[in-house]
Design a protein around this motif. Structure first.
Motif, PDB file in Angstrom:
ATOM      1  N   LYS A   9      54.947   7.251  27.427  1.00  0.00           N
ATOM      2  CA  LYS A   9      55.096   8.591  28.064  1.00  0.00           C
ATOM      3  C   LYS A   9      55.171   9.524  26.921  1.00  0.00           C
ATOM      4  O   LYS A   9      54.647  10.862  27.005  1.00  0.00           O
ATOM      5  CB  LYS A   9      56.387   8.587  28.900  1.00  0.00           C
ATOM      6  CG  LYS A   9      56.231   7.962  30.255  1.00  0.00           C
ATOM      7  CD  LYS A   9      57.124   8.617  31.278  1.00  0.00           C
ATOM      8  CE  LYS A   9      57.120   8.264  32.457  1.00  0.00           C
ATOM      9  NZ  LYS A   9      57.849   6.771  32.739  1.00  0.00           N
ATOM     10  N   GLU A  10      55.638   9.249  25.640  1.00  0.00           N
ATOM     11  CA  GLU A  10      56.027  10.178  24.700  1.00  0.00           C
ATOM     12  C   GLU A  10      54.632  10.711  24.032  1.00  0.00           C
ATOM     13  O   GLU A  10      54.342  11.892  23.675  1.00  0.00           O
ATOM     14  CB  GLU A  10      56.713   9.666  23.474  1.00  0.00           C
ATOM     15  CG  GLU A  10      58.378   9.683  24.018  1.00  0.00           C
ATOM     16  CD  GLU A  10      58.959   9.359  22.983  1.00  0.00           C
ATOM     17  OE1 GLU A  10      58.969   9.577  21.841  1.00  0.00           O
ATOM     18  OE2 GLU A  10      60.250   8.915  23.308  1.00  0.00           O
ATOM     19  N   TYR A  11      53.686   9.736  24.280  1.00  0.00           N
ATOM     20  CA  TYR A  11      52.330  10.024  23.612  1.00  0.00           C
ATOM     21  C   TYR A  11      51.620  11.042  24.615  1.00  0.00           C
ATOM     22  O   TYR A  11      50.836  12.141  24.131  1.00  0.00           O
ATOM     23  CB  TYR A  11      51.142   8.928  23.507  1.00  0.00           C
ATOM     24  CG  TYR A  11      51.658   7.950  22.345  1.00  0.00           C
ATOM     25  CD1 TYR A  11      51.318   8.257  21.128  1.00  0.00           C
ATOM     26  CD2 TYR A  11      52.401   6.833  22.570  1.00  0.00           C
ATOM     27  CE1 TYR A  11      51.337   7.586  20.235  1.00  0.00           C
ATOM     28  CE2 TYR A  11      52.900   6.033  21.525  1.00  0.00           C
ATOM     29  CZ  TYR A  11      52.253   6.292  20.052  1.00  0.00           C
ATOM     30  OH  TYR A  11      52.323   5.536  19.243  1.00  0.00           O
ATOM     31  N   LEU A  12      51.941  10.804  25.807  1.00  0.00           N
ATOM     32  CA  LEU A  12      51.507  11.987  26.678  1.00  0.00           C
ATOM     33  C   LEU A  12      52.254  13.462  26.543  1.00  0.00           C
ATOM     34  O   LEU A  12      51.690  14.527  26.466  1.00  0.00           O
ATOM     35  CB  LEU A  12      51.661  11.554  28.115  1.00  0.00           C
ATOM     36  CG  LEU A  12      50.726  10.801  29.175  1.00  0.00           C
ATOM     37  CD1 LEU A  12      50.925  10.472  30.411  1.00  0.00           C
ATOM     38  CD2 LEU A  12      49.529  11.658  28.870  1.00  0.00           C
ATOM     39  N   PHE A  13      53.478  13.209  26.428  1.00  0.00           N
ATOM     40  CA  PHE A  13      54.454  14.464  26.363  1.00  0.00           C
ATOM     41  C   PHE A  13      53.890  15.160  25.115  1.00  0.00           C
ATOM     42  O   PHE A  13      54.123  16.619  25.027  1.00  0.00           O
ATOM     43  CB  PHE A  13      55.905  14.500  26.298  1.00  0.00           C
ATOM     44  CG  PHE A  13      56.489  13.892  27.545  1.00  0.00           C
ATOM     45  CD1 PHE A  13      55.452  14.089  28.786  1.00  0.00           C
ATOM     46  CD2 PHE A  13      57.374  13.080  27.754  1.00  0.00           C
ATOM     47  CE1 PHE A  13      55.964  13.562  30.166  1.00  0.00           C
ATOM     48  CE2 PHE A  13      57.678  12.664  29.164  1.00  0.00           C
ATOM     49  CZ  PHE A  13      57.063  12.801  30.116  1.00  0.00           C
ATOM     50  N   ASN A  14      53.689  14.483  23.797  1.00  0.00           N
ATOM     51  CA  ASN A  14      53.215  15.111  22.748  1.00  0.00           C
ATOM     52  C   ASN A  14      52.083  15.539  22.359  1.00  0.00           C
ATOM     53  O   ASN A  14      51.463  15.943  21.479  1.00  0.00           O
ATOM     54  CB  ASN A  14      53.836  14.290  21.580  1.00  0.00           C
ATOM     55  CG  ASN A  14      55.264  14.093  21.497  1.00  0.00           C
ATOM     56  OD1 ASN A  14      56.036  14.857  21.903  1.00  0.00           O
ATOM     57  ND2 ASN A  14      55.683  12.899  21.022  1.00  0.00           N
ATOM     58  N   LEU A  15      51.296  15.373  23.643  1.00  0.00           N
ATOM     59  CA  LEU A  15      49.702  15.749  23.662  1.00  0.00           C
ATOM     60  C   LEU A  15      49.071  15.043  22.551  1.00  0.00           C
ATOM     61  O   LEU A  15      47.918  15.701  22.129  1.00  0.00           O
ATOM     62  CB  LEU A  15      49.775  17.252  23.655  1.00  0.00           C
ATOM     63  CG  LEU A  15      50.551  17.844  24.791  1.00  0.00           C
ATOM     64  CD1 LEU A  15      50.215  19.475  24.597  1.00  0.00           C
ATOM     65  CD2 LEU A  15      49.781  17.425  26.064  1.00  0.00           C
ATOM     66  N   HIS A  16      49.291  13.953  22.266  1.00  0.00           N
ATOM     67  CA  HIS A  16      48.329  13.008  21.351  1.00  0.00           C
ATOM     68  C   HIS A  16      47.161  12.661  22.295  1.00  0.00           C
ATOM     69  O   HIS A  16      45.959  12.389  21.764  1.00  0.00           O
ATOM     70  CB  HIS A  16      49.131  11.716  21.059  1.00  0.00           C
ATOM     71  CG  HIS A  16      50.094  12.053  19.959  1.00  0.00           C
ATOM     72  ND1 HIS A  16      49.759  12.039  18.599  1.00  0.00           N
ATOM     73  CD2 HIS A  16      51.459  11.999  20.112  1.00  0.00           C
ATOM     74  CE1 HIS A  16      50.887  12.470  17.745  1.00  0.00           C
ATOM     75  NE2 HIS A  16      52.104  12.308  18.661  1.00  0.00           N
ATOM     76  N   VAL A  17      47.526  12.360  23.643  1.00  0.00           N
ATOM     77  CA  VAL A  17      46.392  12.090  24.485  1.00  0.00           C
ATOM     78  C   VAL A  17      46.659  12.651  25.857  1.00  0.00           C
ATOM     79  O   VAL A  17      47.550  13.475  26.193  1.00  0.00           O
ATOM     80  CB  VAL A  17      46.387  10.271  24.808  1.00  0.00           C
ATOM     81  CG1 VAL A  17      46.182   9.761  23.560  1.00  0.00           C
ATOM     82  CG2 VAL A  17      48.067  10.302  25.414  1.00  0.00           C
ATOM     83  N   THR A  18      45.527  12.813  26.567  1.00  0.00           N
ATOM     84  CA  THR A  18      45.512  13.429  27.579  1.00  0.00           C
ATOM     85  C   THR A  18      45.755  12.612  29.105  1.00  0.00           C
ATOM     86  O   THR A  18      45.608  13.108  30.127  1.00  0.00           O
ATOM     87  CB  THR A  18      44.131  14.250  27.946  1.00  0.00           C
ATOM     88  OG1 THR A  18      43.359  13.493  27.954  1.00  0.00           O
ATOM     89  CG2 THR A  18      44.382  15.672  27.004  1.00  0.00           C
ATOM     90  N   SER A  19      45.690  11.381  29.175  1.00  0.00           N
ATOM     91  CA  SER A  19      45.889  10.334  30.356  1.00  0.00           C
ATOM     92  C   SER A  19      46.760   9.228  29.999  1.00  0.00           C
ATOM     93  O   SER A  19      46.971   8.864  28.812  1.00  0.00           O
ATOM     94  CB  SER A  19      44.516  10.089  30.833  1.00  0.00           C
ATOM     95  OG  SER A  19      44.077   8.969  29.815  1.00  0.00           O
ATOM     96  N   SER A  20      47.491   8.756  31.004  1.00  0.00           N
ATOM     97  CA  SER A  20      48.446   7.897  30.723  1.00  0.00           C
ATOM     98  C   SER A  20      47.869   6.623  30.424  1.00  0.00           C
ATOM     99  O   SER A  20      48.337   5.604  29.549  1.00  0.00           O
ATOM    100  CB  SER A  20      49.334   7.689  32.079  1.00  0.00           C
ATOM    101  OG  SER A  20      48.476   7.034  33.229  1.00  0.00           O
ATOM    102  N   GLY A  21      46.646   6.345  30.740  1.00  0.00           N
ATOM    103  CA  GLY A  21      45.851   5.273  30.286  1.00  0.00           C
ATOM    104  C   GLY A  21      45.601   5.210  28.975  1.00  0.00           C
ATOM    105  O   GLY A  21      45.785   3.914  28.159  1.00  0.00           O
ATOM    106  N   GLU A  22      45.122   6.319  28.368  1.00  0.00           N
ATOM    107  CA  GLU A  22      45.023   6.538  26.904  1.00  0.00           C
ATOM    108  C   GLU A  22      46.203   6.384  26.204  1.00  0.00           C
ATOM    109  O   GLU A  22      46.345   5.782  24.974  1.00  0.00           O
ATOM    110  CB  GLU A  22      44.592   8.168  26.632  1.00  0.00           C
ATOM    111  CG  GLU A  22      43.016   8.051  26.345  1.00  0.00           C
ATOM    112  CD  GLU A  22      42.790   9.544  26.097  1.00  0.00           C
ATOM    113  OE1 GLU A  22      42.679   9.799  24.717  1.00  0.00           O
ATOM    114  OE2 GLU A  22      42.315  10.322  27.030  1.00  0.00           O
ATOM    115  N   ALA A  23      47.219   7.115  26.750  1.00  0.00           N
ATOM    116  CA  ALA A  23      48.513   6.815  26.118  1.00  0.00           C
ATOM    117  C   ALA A  23      49.045   5.425  25.925  1.00  0.00           C
ATOM    118  O   ALA A  23      49.688   4.873  24.860  1.00  0.00           O
ATOM    119  CB  ALA A  23      49.680   7.614  27.077  1.00  0.00           C
ATOM    120  N   LYS A  24      48.947   4.427  26.971  1.00  0.00           N
ATOM    121  CA  LYS A  24      49.020   3.069  26.698  1.00  0.00           C
ATOM    122  C   LYS A  24      48.526   2.432  25.657  1.00  0.00           C
ATOM    123  O   LYS A  24      48.908   1.663  24.989  1.00  0.00           O
ATOM    124  CB  LYS A  24      48.998   2.483  28.029  1.00  0.00           C
ATOM    125  CG  LYS A  24      50.269   2.545  28.827  1.00  0.00           C
ATOM    126  CD  LYS A  24      50.146   1.355  29.799  1.00  0.00           C
ATOM    127  CE  LYS A  24      51.754   1.121  30.203  1.00  0.00           C
ATOM    128  NZ  LYS A  24      51.974   1.341  31.683  1.00  0.00           N
TER     129      LYS A  24
END
Ligand SMILES: [Zn+2]
Length: 124
Positions: A9-24
């Motif tokens: 989730k933090e990758y999403l919140f910090n806008l490293h990525v734009t989807s939860s699949g990418e975040a994972k």
């Protein structure tokens, strides 16, 4: 290298990525990099997976502190056995690796509790 963020989730919140699949995917990659792309238990570099130290079925969270890089065979073999009990009974058990696993999983909150405790002692 920067340590993995706490959870996908933090990758999403910090806008490293734009989807939860990418975040994972990114989160999994960072955890594997943190373990040098080797199984945390036996050192194998084959069929690496993300192992939940406390299984999700037992309430283990998707947090970095609860997850490490493990090969498929260790992950499968460990199953729901408590990690220390399982690992110590393996022929590839290594104290160095076990130390690293313990350091990895040590909750940050324990450090906070310690700081809090010593501050209270200073007041009394
Ligand atoms: Zn392994």
């Amino acid at each position: 290298m920067t340590p993995p963020l706490h959870s996908p989730k933090e990758y999403l919140f910090n806008l490293h990525v734009t989807s939860s699949g990418e975040a994972k995917r990114l989160w999994r990659r960072h955890i594997k990099e943190e373990w040098d792309n080797e199984c945390a238990y036996c050192g194998s570099a084959e069929n690496l997976t993300i192992d939940h130290i406390v299984p999700r079925s037992k309430g283990g969270p998707d947090f970095s502190k609860n997850c490490l890089c493990a090969c498929h065979s260790c992950n499968q073999d460990k199953g729901h056995t408590p990690v220390e009990q399982w690992y110590r009974s393996q022929e590839f058990f290594s104290n160095d690796r076990w130390d690293k696993i313990k350091k990895w999983t040590k909750p940050e909150s324990a450090i906070n509790l310690y700081t809090y405790g010593s501050r209270r002692n200073n007041l009394s």
